[in-house]
Design a protein around this motif. Structure first.
Motif, PDB file in Angstrom:
ATOM      1  N   PRO A 752       0.796  -1.232   0.000  1.00 27.92           N
ATOM      2  CA  PRO A 752       0.000   0.000   0.000  1.00 27.92           C
ATOM      3  C   PRO A 752       0.825   1.278   0.000  1.00 27.92           C
ATOM      4  CG  PRO A 752      -0.054  -1.070   2.159  1.00 27.92           C
ATOM      5  CD  PRO A 752       0.605  -2.030   1.219  1.00 27.92           C
ATOM      6  N   HIS A 753       2.022   1.251   0.612  1.00 24.51           N
ATOM      7  CA  HIS A 753       2.801   2.493   0.670  1.00 24.51           C
ATOM      8  C   HIS A 753       3.350   2.846  -0.699  1.00 24.51           C
ATOM      9  CE1 HIS A 753       3.170   0.176   4.474  1.00 24.51           C
ATOM     10  NE2 HIS A 753       2.914   1.337   5.054  1.00 24.51           N
ATOM     11  N   LEU A 754       3.956   1.854  -1.342  1.00 27.03           N
ATOM     12  CA  LEU A 754       4.498   2.101  -2.677  1.00 27.03           C
ATOM     13  C   LEU A 754       3.380   2.501  -3.639  1.00 27.03           C
ATOM     14  CD1 LEU A 754       6.828   2.032  -4.722  1.00 27.03           C
ATOM     15  CD2 LEU A 754       6.315  -0.393  -5.089  1.00 27.03           C
ATOM     16  N   ALA A 755       2.229   1.875  -3.469  1.00 25.60           N
ATOM     17  CA  ALA A 755       1.111   2.192  -4.354  1.00 25.60           C
ATOM     18  C   ALA A 755       0.718   3.665  -4.230  1.00 25.60           C
ATOM     19  CB  ALA A 755      -0.087   1.298  -4.028  1.00 25.60           C
ATOM     20  N   GLU A 756       0.789   4.194  -3.008  1.00 25.41           N
ATOM     21  CA  GLU A 756       0.484   5.624  -2.830  1.00 25.41           C
ATOM     22  C   GLU A 756       1.502   6.478  -3.590  1.00 25.41           C
ATOM     23  OE1 GLU A 756      -2.146   6.900  -1.594  1.00 25.41           O
ATOM     24  OE2 GLU A 756      -2.954   5.561  -0.041  1.00 25.41           O
ATOM     25  N   GLU A 757       2.777   6.074  -3.516  1.00 21.25           N
ATOM     26  CA  GLU A 757       3.835   6.806  -4.223  1.00 21.25           C
ATOM     27  C   GLU A 757       3.560   6.833  -5.723  1.00 21.25           C
ATOM     28  OE1 GLU A 757       6.540   8.382  -3.062  1.00 21.25           O
ATOM     29  OE2 GLU A 757       6.352   7.824  -0.943  1.00 21.25           O
TER      30      GLU A 757
END
Length: 845
Positions: A752-757
């Motif tokens: 989820p974090h990378l996806a936000e990036e």
RNA sequence: GCGGGCGUGGUGGAACGGUAGACACAAGCGACUUAAAAUCGCUAGGGCUGAGCCCGUGCGGGUUCGAGUCCCGCCGCCCGCACCA
């Protein structure tokens, strides 16, 4: 800018926190309740937790994106023996130890970025949870769901304490090393066996459960149809004119060669009165642990009592009565008859003690001699559905199935009046009494005048005293100077509290319901329970396939009966997924005596220690501290980031199977995520690429399907494919950004974090956590032509590319005209041509 | 012992009864670099005199036009066996 999860991950977690993204709220959206089995607070999280909770998080985030109002809570299964053991070993108090562990583990869990509603967190050792559980217990007591009776426990005669089965090692106490004895104690029970039939029947409706779990539960409940009857004894003491037995194979009655009774059978006890041999034997027999495993795998021992019984079909035929250590008083009637021709254990026993072995039936067409020969060396145990020939039958035709023979035998016995057909269950009542401190006190008072009295509701909760010591073995509650002293809620006289606490399975049998209203002043809030129940998806280890899940199913019914759950929640878990373990190689060298010396993974490089010594490698072993093959998630998250740990846990291995943690795999996962980050970071100029957008839509379809089917490893593979396609594509500008935004949403449940990036870089609006799940455009998925492999006699010999719409007849003509096929025909005429549209062509010659 | 499950390249694995080995790891080769790392590209189940053929999904049988997949029997490993959680 390089990929740097250490700075970006906390930033996004703060953003989600601030937005309150994971707060479960009742609103107009359809609800979805996803739950992972809550952890025992052992001290540190391990990779198994990471895997379990990542899977649940994928489901939670995926459903959220699909427009559901998601409930995804977390709590702590906080009572249990390890806390007491820690107190015994290093002082301190189980309560302090437990809450400190919870604090640590929560600290460790948070950086994983799980979409949990932490506002619903509780521990089962919280005073509030204890209070509600005691209220539930009293309700169940009133509803007739609780009973008291004798049960057998493992007794350590040196430590003067009850031992858990795992504390009995080879029949000896784990600390004292003294031979363990079986003891009878009066215990509290939940009457789960009243629900045997219902719990069995309802398994059929659990379509979202793995078939294997339903099968295991069905076998555990173990409904059997059999014959109950009495053997008349010959010259037995008064009051023992008959011995009652139950058998599921009454058709083998004419093959009986002995009757065996439990050492705890009243008759055995009576006979022992004048028989030192029997006393010694019974004493020896009681030195096996109480577990079925210990009894079944231990040596089968027996002693001939000298007593005889008459065979019900032939009063002149007398059978010897033995006392045997494998017959348990808790099962059936505590007595059985041996049928060595068709039962492995009876066969072994008969050979050991030289008892005659006769067949009751043989393979179809066999005569008596052939059937006897068949069972001479081993029992003949065909499936009950197979037809066999009865050489010593007494009811029904000579040739029939075992199942039919049982029915005939029961009908025969009933007609003659010496036995009854009976349905029995293997499932026993659930003993919840524990003679331990660190558990939920059973809210009951023992009064001299009134007997056993439920504690008054206004005096709940009954909390554990904090001033206890663990410097001695035994139950600190029992020896506490004042705690047990109380007054009778009924008559007010001096009375004593129950000092047994509840089995920790009780705690975990209703926590899923408590999560729907964790702060309610009653066990549940009906409105909340009605809205959130059932658990739509439950996720946990296969090791819980029977006990925890069966107890929870029973408890849900009990909570329906006592008004704490709606009728519709009788089966609390709509769907169940059982995930595999996380394993790791074990590295070891040998000391001078050849004993293993274990080494931590980080001290091994390319199969060698720092000093160059080669290590032995044991692959795929369950992670265990003593074997030093443990990987700490905290290290991984610190070094590579939460997304890397999550991605690796989801890649490669199918979720239901074990996954092996490898440093190389983790590094590779990290490299891939960095590559995705770079893909999003480079602002490439250029035009459209129709193939790229088609690939993206194929990926949407595939990833959606695979996540729904819990095939996360395949979802990961599809995302790899899409990333490879993006890398190779010349598309730029908005065309490329559009695909990156699709990719961000597809990856969001997993990383989820990378996806936000990626989402932010590709011009996505707001947070990707709030973005709806992408939908595949059917027009972009269609392909006009298909490639059909062509087989000749089942071996692949070529392929043809044809329009999807081509008729089988046209395809057949085309294939037969094809050179690459003709070569293999050698001029022979095809006997048959199988054309499976869209799949394959097979030419048979 | 009883109940349940699993077994596919060097490794993790993919494959509605229909092209076995997708995707990845490790490995090898190449590009870039003074060099290494990183990155990018290529090769890759085994065998045989390379396009082709043979063999291959733990072992042995069977069903089928066709079996990793279904059936029977073995072997090995894992889970559970009621007080570990």
């Amino acid at each position: 800018m390089p990929y740097d999860p250490a700075t970006s991950e906390p930033r996004w977690q703060a953003a989600w926190d601030e937005a309150g993204s994971f707060r479960a709220v009742r609103d107009e959206r359809p609800k979805y309740y996803v739950l992972e089995m809550f952890p025992y607070p052992s001290g540190r999280i391990h990779m198994g937790h990471v895997r379990n909770y990542t899977m649940g998080d994928v489901v939670a985030r995926f459903k959220r994106a699909q427009g559901f109002s998601v409930l995804h809570p977390m709590g702590w299964d906080a009572f249990g023996m390890p806390a007491e053991n820690a107190a015994m070993e290093s002082g301190g108090h189980p309560r302090d130890w437990t809450y400190a562990n919870i604090a640590t583990m929560k600290e460790q869990l948070k950086p994983l970025g799980l979409s949990l509603d932490w506002s619903r967190e509780f521990a089962t050792c919280d005073d509030d949870y204890v209070a509600q559980q005691q209220a539930l217990f009293l309700d169940m007591l009133e509803a007739g769901l609780v009973t008291r009776k004798q049960a057998t426990v493992n007794w350590d005669p040196v430590d003067m304490t009850v031992l858990a089965n795992e504390q009995v090692i080879d029949g000896k106490g784990w600390r004292s090393n003294a031979p363990v004895e079986r003891r009878e104690l009066t215990q509290w029970f939940f009457r789960i066996s009243d629900y045997s039939d219902e719990l069995l029947e309802a398994l059929d409706g659990l379509e979202g459960w793995p078939e294997k779990v339903r099968l295991m539960q069905a076998n555990w409940i173990g409904r059997s149809r059999g014959l109950q009857f009495r053997f008349d004894t010959v010259g037995a003491p008064e009051g023992f004119e008959t011995i009652e037995v139950y058998t599921t194979r009454p058709d083998t009655l004419l093959g009986a060669n002995f009757v065996a009774i439990s050492p705890d059978h009243p008759l055995a006890k009576k006979l022992a009165e004048g028989d030192p041999r029997l006393i010694a034997f019974a004493e020896e027999a009681r030195k096996t642990g109480t577990s079925e495993e210990a009894i079944e795998t231990g040596e089968k021992l027996g002693l001939d009592t000298g007593l005889k019984v008459r065979h019900p079909l032939d009063p002149s035929w007398e059978l010897p009565v033995w006392v045997a250590n494998f017959v348990l008083m808790d099962y059936g009637t505590g007595a059985l008859f041996g049928s060595p021709g068709h039962d492995q254990r009876d066969h072994d026993f008969s050979r050991k003690y030289g008892l005659p072995i006769r067949a009751t039936f043989g393979e179809l067409g066999m005569d008596t001699a052939a059937a006897d020969a068949l069972v001479a060396d081993g029992p003949f145990v065909p499936p009950k559905t197979d037809r066999v020939t009865y050489v010593r039958g007494f009811a029904g035709p000579t040739e029939m199935t075992g199942g039919d023979a049982v029915d005939h035998a029961i009908a025969f016995a009933e007609k003659q009046g010496w036995g009854e057909g009976v349905t029995k269950y293997r499932l026993r009542d659930w003993g919840i009494s524990r003679q331990r401190y660190w558990g939920c006190p059973i809210p009951v008072v023992h009064c001299h005048a009134c007997g056993t009295v439920p504690e008054a509701r206004e005096r709940l909760p009954v909390l554990l005293p904090l001033d206890v010591s663990f410097d001695r073995a035994g139950n600190p509650l029992d020896r506490h100077p004042t705690w047990a002293a109380t007054t009778c809620p009924r008559c007010g006289a001096d009375a004593r509290r129950e000092t047994d606490t509840m089995d920790t399975f009780v705690d975990s049998s209703w926590y899923y319901a408590r999560f729907t209203a964790p702060h309610a002043a009653t066990p549940t809030d009906p409105a909340e329970a009605d809205y959130w129940m059932n658990v739509d998806q439950y996720i946990g280890g296969i090791e819980h396939a029977i006990l925890h899940l069966l107890y929870s199913r029973f408890f849900a019914r009990a909570m329906v009966k006592t008004g704490h759950l709606p009728e519709s929640a009788s089966e609390p878990f709509d769907a169940l997924f059982t995930q595999g373990m996380v394993t790791h190689e074990i590295y070891l060298t040998r000391d001078e005596r050849g004993r293993p010396v274990y080494h931590l993974p980080e001290s091994v490089t390319d199969g060698r220690l720092a000093d160059g010594t080669a290590v032995e490698v044991i692959p795929s072993a369950k992670m265990s501290k003593s074997k030093k093959n443990v990987v700490d998630p905290v290290d991984i998250v610190t070094r590579l980031g939460a997304d890397t740990a999550r991605w690796f846990m989801l890649s490669d291995s199918p979720p239901e199977r074990d996954v092996e943690w490898t440093a190389a795999g983790a590094e590779a996962a990290n490299r891939f995520l960095a590559r995705v980050w770079r893909l999003a970071d480079e602002a490439k100029e250029g035009g459209d690429d129709p193939e790229l957008i088609r690939a993206a839509h194929r990926a949407i379809a595939e990833v959606t399907k695979t996540i729904e089917g819990f095939a996360f490893n395949r979802a990961v593979a599809k995302i790899y494919e899409l990333a490879n396609t993006v890398s190779r594509s010349n598309a730029g500008g908005e065309a490329r950004r559009e695909v990156l935004r699709i990719m961000a949403r597809l990856m969001a449940p997993m990383v989820p974090h990378l996806a936000e990036e990626v989402w932010a870089k590709a011009g996505g609006e707001g947070l990707v956590v709030d973005a709806p799940w992408p939908e595949a455009d059917p027009a972009l998925l269609a392909d006009d032509d298909v490639t059909l492999p062509v087989q000749v006699n089942g071996k692949r010999r070529g392929e043809v590319r044809v329009p999807k719409t081509m008729s089988p007849a046209e395809i057949e003509a085309m294939v037969l005209a094809d050179d690459s096929v003709g070569r293999f025909l050698d001029g022979r005429t095809p006997k048959k041509v199988v054309v499976v549209p869209g799949r394959i062509v097979n030419v048979v010659v």
